[in-house]
Design a protein around this motif. Structure first.
Motif, PDB file in Angstrom:
ATOM      1  N   SER A 189       0.822  -1.212   0.000  1.00  0.00           N
ATOM      2  CA  SER A 189       0.000   0.000   0.000  1.00  0.00           C
ATOM      3  C   SER A 189       0.852   1.258   0.000  1.00  0.00           C
ATOM      4  O   SER A 189       0.328   2.360  -0.127  1.00  0.00           O
ATOM      5  CB  SER A 189      -0.931   0.016   1.220  1.00  0.00           C
ATOM      6  N   LEU A 198      -5.187  -1.847  -3.704  1.00  0.00           N
ATOM      7  CA  LEU A 198      -4.057  -1.843  -2.776  1.00  0.00           C
ATOM      8  C   LEU A 198      -2.740  -1.626  -3.521  1.00  0.00           C
ATOM      9  O   LEU A 198      -1.920  -0.786  -3.133  1.00  0.00           O
ATOM     10  CB  LEU A 198      -4.015  -3.174  -2.018  1.00  0.00           C
ATOM     11  N   ARG A 208      -4.563   2.679   2.760  1.00  0.00           N
ATOM     12  CA  ARG A 208      -3.322   2.530   3.520  1.00  0.00           C
ATOM     13  C   ARG A 208      -3.598   2.220   4.989  1.00  0.00           C
ATOM     14  O   ARG A 208      -2.885   1.427   5.600  1.00  0.00           O
ATOM     15  CB  ARG A 208      -2.465   3.783   3.368  1.00  0.00           C
ATOM     16  N   ALA A 226      -4.484  -1.449   5.166  1.00  0.00           N
ATOM     17  CA  ALA A 226      -3.304  -2.287   4.970  1.00  0.00           C
ATOM     18  C   ALA A 226      -2.434  -2.334   6.219  1.00  0.00           C
ATOM     19  O   ALA A 226      -1.955  -3.408   6.616  1.00  0.00           O
ATOM     20  CB  ALA A 226      -2.500  -1.772   3.782  1.00  0.00           C
TER      21      ALA A 226
END
Length: 319
Positions: free
Chosen positions: A34, A181, A202, A205
């Motif tokens: 990410s 992603l 983000r 992730a």
């Protein structure tokens, strides 16, 4: 001990030691795919190991044989919440991601050791009584050569780790979520232009990396160490980070690299019972996993292609 007997012993042991590394390395893959560097995998593993042991000791009479599995879920949840600190610093405040990750490592160990002292009035916890059981997989264990090697006396955590690696590959490369992603990790400006929420992706992730790192730590403490202290994780998070790099930020590559490091660890533990290897001084076998980690990173860091935007804070409207 014949060569085949050595394989029957080493292969399951290598996967057993690799399981915590696999899950933590996969967590690192999600984060760095990410675009967020996550040096804090060690701290996330420490937090997961601590929570897993404390939960196991506290609730073993309540949940019985299910305690280690439930402890994995709780450890993953707590480490996922803990990883939000890194996400806020690195994504929202655009702090240096390496420094933020190092802070997570230091803070995770400090919180865990302080809590152990408060809870148990000593530097480490008691030993857990209930661990993950071994079992045979029906029919598959009867396959010649492969059966006794891979499907006999198997730990559930080994199966879980391999399943998560395969699932991560499917998610990252075969789903719309995985495409988004990878997009925010390669070219966040273009992804934003296409309507993808870079900040949200983000955050997800990094939290995923926390959950998987926490589960990895809880697996390590409940299968290998059996308790928690200052030296429980002892560099396993950095080894997982090396496995992620060695595996070229690919889930299956990280799986293979983690098994490679797990094999080195199994040699350091069981080498004294293997012909020829038992003649090697024990100190060399104990440092072998860490030496291989250094060589792997040093040899592949320049050759492996990291996501192009990794480590770069995203500022909307700025190229």
């Amino acid at each position: 001990m014949s060569f085949l007997e050595v394989l029957y012993f080493l292969v399951p042991t290598a996967i057993f030691y690799a399981a915590p590394l696999i899950l933590t390395a996969i967590g690192g893959v999600f984060s760095e795919r990410s675009g967020v560097v996550n040096i804090g995998l060690e701290g996330l593993m420490v937090m997961g190991a601590f929570v897993g042991i404390v939960f196991n000791l506290t609730y073993v009479d309540t949940f019985g044989s299910w305690t280690p599995w439930i402890a994995l879920l709780v450890a993953g949840l707590v480490a996922g919440i803990f990883s939000i600190l890194h996400a806020v610093a690195a994504i929202s405040f655009r702090a240096d991601q390496t420094v933020s990750g190092v802070a997570i490592n230091l803070l995770g160990l400090a919180i865990a050791l302080f809590s152990v002292k408060m809870l148990y009035d000593k530097g480490q916890t008691d030993m857990i009584k209930v661990r993950f059981p071994r079992f045979n997989i029906p029919f598959l264990e009867d396959i010649p050569l492969i059966g006794p090697m891979l499907f006999k006396d198997v730990y559930g955590t080994s199966i879980l780790a391999i399943a998560v690696a395969v699932l991560a590959w499917v998610i990252i490369y075969k789903t719309p979520f995985g495409l988004r992603l990878r997009a925010v990790g390669e070219h966040p400006t273009a992804a934003d232009t296409m309507g993808i929420n870079v900040t949200k992706m983000r955050y997800i992730a990094v939290i995923l990396s926390g959950v998987l790192g926490g589960i990895g730590g809880a697996i390590y403490s409940q299968t290998i160490s059996g308790d928690f202290g200052h030296g429980t994780i002892n560099g396993q998070g950095f080894m997982a980070l090396a496995a992620m790099i060695f595996g070229k930020w690919h889930p299956l590559g990280a799986l293979g690299a983690a098994i490679f490091f797990g094999f080195a660890q199994s040699l350091s533990i069981a080498g004294n019972s293997i012909p020829y290897i038992q003649d090697i001084p024990a100190v060399y076998l104990h440092i072998l996993p860490y030496v291989l980690t250094i060589f792997a990173v040093a040899g592949f860091i320049g050759k492996a292609n990291a996501p192009k935007a990794v480590g770069q804070p995203y500022i909307k409207g700025k190229r």
